[in-house]
Design a protein around this motif. Structure first.
Motif, short mmCIF file in Angstrom:
data_model
loop_
_atom_site.label_atom_id
_atom_site.label_comp_id
_atom_site.label_asym_id
_atom_site.label_seq_id
_atom_site.Cartn_x
_atom_site.Cartn_y
_atom_site.Cartn_z
N ILE A 120 0.85 -1.21 0.00
CA ILE A 120 0.00 0.00 0.00
C ILE A 120 0.88 1.25 0.00
CG2 ILE A 120 -1.70 1.36 1.29
CD1 ILE A 120 -3.09 -1.13 2.04
N ALA A 121 1.95 1.21 0.82
CA ALA A 121 2.81 2.40 0.92
C ALA A 121 3.40 2.77 -0.44
CB ALA A 121 3.92 2.12 1.92
N LEU A 122 3.62 1.78 -1.30
CA LEU A 122 4.27 2.05 -2.60
C LEU A 122 3.29 1.98 -3.77
CD1 LEU A 122 7.55 -0.01 -1.97
CD2 LEU A 122 7.36 2.48 -2.09
N ALA A 123 1.99 2.11 -3.49
CA ALA A 123 1.00 1.87 -4.56
C ALA A 123 0.72 3.10 -5.43
CB ALA A 123 -0.29 1.35 -3.97
N ASP A 124 1.32 4.24 -5.11
CA ASP A 124 1.02 5.44 -5.90
C ASP A 124 1.83 5.50 -7.19
OD1 ASP A 124 -0.73 7.47 -5.93
OD2 ASP A 124 -0.05 8.36 -4.05
N ARG A 125 1.49 6.45 -8.07
CA ARG A 125 2.27 6.65 -9.30
C ARG A 125 2.81 8.08 -9.31
NH1 ARG A 125 2.73 1.53 -11.18
NH2 ARG A 125 0.81 0.67 -11.98
N PRO A 126 3.97 8.31 -9.94
CA PRO A 126 4.49 9.70 -10.00
C PRO A 126 3.67 10.54 -10.99
CG PRO A 126 5.87 8.23 -11.28
CD PRO A 126 4.83 7.37 -10.64
N ARG A 127 3.51 11.79 -10.69
CA ARG A 127 2.80 12.69 -11.62
C ARG A 127 3.84 13.36 -12.52
NH1 ARG A 127 -2.50 13.97 -10.24
NH2 ARG A 127 -2.29 16.00 -11.21
N LEU A 128 4.33 12.63 -13.48
CA LEU A 128 5.36 13.19 -14.36
C LEU A 128 4.71 14.17 -15.34
CD1 LEU A 128 7.24 9.85 -15.11
CD2 LEU A 128 7.83 11.58 -13.40
N PRO A 129 5.24 15.40 -15.43
CA PRO A 129 4.56 16.42 -16.25
C PRO A 129 4.35 15.99 -17.69
CG PRO A 129 6.37 17.40 -15.00
CD PRO A 129 6.43 15.94 -14.74
N SER A 130 5.31 15.27 -18.28
CA SER A 130 5.20 15.01 -19.72
C SER A 130 4.02 14.11 -20.04
CB SER A 130 6.49 14.36 -20.25
OG SER A 130 6.67 13.10 -19.66
N ILE A 131 3.60 13.24 -19.10
CA ILE A 131 2.51 12.32 -19.46
C ILE A 131 1.13 12.83 -19.06
CG2 ILE A 131 3.94 10.22 -19.51
CD1 ILE A 131 2.72 9.59 -16.71
N ALA A 132 1.08 14.08 -18.53
CA ALA A 132 -0.23 14.59 -18.10
C ALA A 132 -1.23 14.53 -19.24
CB ALA A 132 -0.07 16.02 -17.60
N VAL A 133 -0.82 14.97 -20.42
CA VAL A 133 -1.78 15.04 -21.52
C VAL A 133 -2.23 13.64 -21.97
CG1 VAL A 133 0.02 15.29 -23.29
CG2 VAL A 133 -2.27 16.08 -23.79
N LEU A 134 -1.30 12.72 -22.03
CA LEU A 134 -1.62 11.35 -22.49
C LEU A 134 -2.51 10.59 -21.53
CD1 LEU A 134 1.82 9.94 -23.61
CD2 LEU A 134 -0.14 10.42 -25.05
N THR A 135 -2.39 10.93 -20.25
CA THR A 135 -3.11 10.15 -19.24
C THR A 135 -4.33 10.91 -18.74
OG1 THR A 135 -1.73 11.13 -17.54
CG2 THR A 135 -0.98 9.03 -18.44
N TYR A 136 -4.82 11.84 -19.56
CA TYR A 136 -5.97 12.65 -19.17
C TYR A 136 -5.73 13.20 -17.75
CZ TYR A 136 -7.99 10.61 -23.32
OH TYR A 136 -8.21 10.23 -24.61
#
Ligand code: HEM
Length: 819
Positions: A99-115
């Motif tokens: 659970i502690a490691l279940a998040d994903r990074p919010r990398l700026p470049s993929i913001a558009v691709l990942t809605y």
């Protein structure tokens, strides 16, 4: 002085304590201090360890780990990055620290691709991600869905093998494999293929593959710009950002157009439903993933927006707009060899047709194009392709063939089951639903079914011993439908009527066995066809006359009664008018009222055609199913005993089982499902016809092609069912995995032409079977098993009528003597 000494000693003592405390605290501090993972040297300001990395990243990190250990803390710019290269530490990450490691990074470049980081793969751990993952599992990736789509995978693998076979030599595998994976996922998500067979499409697939590959190569932790401080990062990313925005637009438009296409189809369906007076039964159609998502959108538009849908779908699929708009697939379905002139594949077929077609499909695949004489006939023997026929292609395949031999028995192809798709069919189906088969009408006529079931039990009680069940069950189904249609029984308790019922049953059975796609003469060119059909035509004309006269006499009788009532009313000065309107009419009465208003539309032929449709479709289907159930139970006495015990526990011996009890009898329900699975009484449904060109299973199907869906074969598919030929009602019991596969059965068909009598049939079958088990002990006539040979025709009766030994249970004698 003393006091000074004391003070000094106290001060010294306190200082000593303080020193000790500081020592202990310091020691603890050192002890508790978190030890970060080892970090390679040479971390630079701003860049951190980025300058040590090269592409491909996994190899570069592997050599760093080889030098510095299996767990490392690097810095990608300002961001701490933990590198794990050992199985045991990776295991610890996804167990103890999952659970502690279940998040994903919010990398700026993929913001558009990942809605904006809301796609399933990149969403933050939380309710949104959980909901997306749930939908993806239920609709596409769960065990039952994987089993359901096993044919799709087999089909695509076969297609690829065929392509390789035709282009053997030097091949480029990558695009083919990509096309295969793409088609599999597209058929699950949108119910259609993305990638056809012809060369001109290959380029586009190649383009699309290229875009997806580029997107993948530019996502992940590959962009240095994602890790640098704002302005520098933005500058470093600007080229990648531009490219990703372009690729995203390309992919987004494709998926949006798929959604629009689904929305349009759903709107058309709703409009049609409205035309039918909102009476179309809500069917549990197993939808495409987009359909399922749009249903959620209907209920909660704010949560399940188009963006939500696209973010989920873009997980692993898309298609090219060009394909979607001009999705005319390229090849016709595979066709077995040995098609002869004039006959086509007819010479390969034997009766019963469903078995013959099943063995052809076993040899040549689940979708085949045969030729019955000159007529192209599409044979579908897989659940997923059948499902595609009755969802994506439902309107395109909603017609019926005009087979010459059945013209006379269907009043020139105007009967409900054989009418062309259009306003006439719609009107007939509406009337049948409103007057006979809707929920309220079924409730209204529940006494009729109870009465007929009681009457059957009484007959069996009085003639126990060796009994022939077929005629009794047919008589019961006939009485139920006749009382709805004409308000009177057709078949009494008296012996003299038995012969008549027997005759009528015989006529209906013969008509049905000669209808469907069973007459070779229907498919041969005119003079030969006519010659081949002449005997069948003569027989059908005779049977039709017999049946037509019975129904015409019923209409006459109703007209006479109505005239008498009108005359009486006139005598009473019209006072009965109001009262008359309230009288619940028979179906013939309702039809004659329509005839009063529009005599040119609702002619006697219209009425006879509709009534005969219900008699033909609603009698031997239900009675045959009960007969198959009883046959299976006679051969499986342990299952019969289990069903009896269930009834014993739930209802007891003091009264006869009634329809309201059925809900308490899940095992009985499992027996009915298992019977319908093994012996679907319409094993090839009723033949459909393509009204327009369409694509099925990735193949082109031309307008006019006849469609036979081999439900018999689908229900015995070893990919879907364990021990598929075994009678195992338990497979449908709660909690059993196979129970969830009920949606893969289609004994009543699917889509627009689905059986409208399903509700009536299930009530009737449940009630009658329940009473037969509750009241009587059943045994086989001899020691041999009941012969389960199947007959042939449009429906699948037993080849031989069922006979069995029937004795009333001692404990039911009191109840039986009172009914
Ligand atoms: C176990 C009982 C029954 C089974 C298994 C069954 C099955 C079917 C099947 C497979 C079809 C063809 C669907 C298609 O072509 O796609 C059909 C059509 C039809 N059934 Fe049933 N049926 C049963 C009982 C009934 C009853 C009791 C009635 C009404 C009294 C009825 C009325 C009809 C009608 C009118 C059609 C033609 C629908 C159309 O073409 O629009 N059926 N049935």
């Amino acid at each position: 002085m003393d006091s000074m000494n004391i003070l000094t000693s106290l001060a010294l003592f306190l200082s000593f304590l303080l020193v000790i405390k500081l020592f202990i605290t310091n020691k603890n501090k050192n002890k508790n201090k978190k030890k970060p993972p080892p970090s390679p040297p040479n971390s630079l300001p701003i860049l951190g360890h980025l300058h040590l990395l090269q592409k491909p990243l996994h190899q570069s990190l592997a050599s760093l780990s080889a030098q510095h250990g299996p767990i490392l803390l690097l810095r990608f710019g300002n961001r701490p990055v933990l590198i794990v290269s050992s199985a045991s530490i990776a295991y610890e990450c996804f167990t103890t620290n999952d659970i502690a490691l279940a998040d994903r990074p919010r990398l700026p470049s993929i913001a558009v691709l990942t809605y904006n980081h809301t796609s399933l793969s990149f969403a933050a751990y939380g309710p949104h991600w959980r909901e997306m993952r749930r939908i993806a599992t239920v609709e596409a990736l769960s065990g039952p869905r994987l089993a359901f789509f096993s044919d799709v995978r087999a089909d695509e693998a076969r297609l690829m093998a065929r392509r390789l076979f035709h282009c053997s030599g030097k091949v480029e595998l990558r695009s083919s494999l990509f096309g295969l994976a793409m088609n599999v996922i597209m058929r699950i998500i949108a119910g259609k293929r993305y990638y056809g067979e012809k060369g001109e499409k290959e380029k586009e697939v190649h383009n699309f593959k290229d875009v997806i590959e580029k997107i993948l190569s530019l996502t992940g932790a590959n962009n240095v710009g994602d890790f640098l401080p704002a302005v520098i990062g933005w500058f470093a990313r600007r080229e990648v950002d531009k490219k990703l925005a372009r690729y995203h637009k390309y992919r987004d438009e494709i998926v949006q157009s798929l959604i629009e296409e689904h929305k349009r189809r759903r709107r058309e369906e709703e409009e049609e439903e409205e035309k039918e007076g909102g009476l179309k039964q809500k069917q549990k159609i197993h939808k495409t993933m987009i359909d399922a998502l749009l249903s959620l959108q209907d209920d909660q538009p704010k949560q399940y927006t188009d963006v939500f849908i696209k973010a989920l779908i873009n997980l692993n699929s898309s298609g090219h707009r060009h394909f979607i708009k001009h999705n005319r697939m390229v090849d016709p379905p595979p066709s077995p060899p040995n098609s002869l002139p004039i006959l086509g594949h007819l010479h390969l077929l034997q009766k019963p047709l469903h078995q013959s077609l099943a063995s052809l499909s076993a040899q040549h695949g689940p979708i085949l194009l045969l030729r019955f004489g000159n007529r192209p006939v599409l044979i579908v023997s897989s659940a997923s392709i059948a499902y595609e026929c009755f969802t994506t292609n439902d309107i395109a395949l909603a017609d019926r063939p005009h087979l010459p031999s059945i013209a006379v028995v269907t009043y020139n192809h105007t009967s409900l089951p054989f009418a062309a798709y259009g306003p006439h069919w719609r009107e007939m189906r509406r009337i049948a639903t409103v007057e006979a088969l809707s929920g309220p009408r079924l409730a209204f006529f529940s006494d009729v079914r109870a009465d007929e079931a009681r009457s059957l039990a009484r007959r069996l009680f009085h003639c126990s011993g060796k009994v022939e069940l077929s005629s009794s069950l047919f008589g019961l189904a006939m009485n139920v439908i006749m009382r709805i249609i004409a308000g009177k029984r057709y078949y009494g308790d008296k012996g003299e009527k038995e012969k008549e019922v027997h005759n009528f049953k015989d006529v209906i059975e013969k008509i049905i066995s000669l209808s469907g796609a069973n007459n070779v003469g229907d498919f041969l060119p005119t003079p030969i066809g006519w010659f081949a059909r002449r005997e069948v035509d003569k027989k059908l004309a005779r049977y039709h006359k017999y049946r037509d006269e019975i129904v015409q006499s019923l209409i006459k009788e109703h007209k006479r009664r109505r005239r008498e009532e009108d005359a009486e009313e006139e005598k009473e000065g019209g006072l009965k008018q109001k009262q008359k309107q309230k009288i619940h009419k028979t179906m013939i009465d309702a039809l004659l009222s329509l005839q009063d208003d529009q005599p040119e539309k609702y002619t006697d032929v219209f009425i006879k055609s509709l009534i005969n449709s219900l008699i033909a479709a609603g009698t031997d289907t239900s009675s045959n199913t009960i007969e198959w159930s009883m046959s299976l139970l006679l051969n499986n006495p342990d299952k019969l005993e289990k069903a009896r015990q269930e009834i014993d526990e739930q209802i007891g011996h003091d009264r006869l089982l009634d329809e309201a009890d059925l809900i308490k009898l899940p095992y009985l329900h499992c027996i009915i499902n298992e019977t319908l699975r093994l012996y679907p009484v319409a094993p090839l449904l009723i033949p459909h016809v393509a009204r327009e060109d369409c694509n099925v299973g990735g193949y082109s199907v031309d307008r006019g092609t006849m469609l036979l869906v081999n439900v018999y074969k689908i229900h015995r598919d070893p990919m879907l069912w364990s021990e598929p030929t075994k009678f195992l009602p338990e497979r449908f019991q709660n909690g059993k995995e196979e129970g969830s596969k009920i949606s893969m059965m289609m004994p009543f068909g699917m889509g627009r032409r689905r059986c409208p009598g399903e509700g009536l049939a299930l009530k009737e079958i449940g009630l009658v079977l329940g009473i037969l088990i509750q009241c009587f002990q059943w045994k086989r006539i001899g020691i041999e098993e009941v012969d389960m040979t199947e007959g042939s025709g449009l429906t699948m009766p037993r080849d031989k009528h069922l006979e069995a030994l029937c004795t009333p249970h001692q404990y039911m004698i009191k109840v039986l003597s009172q009914i």
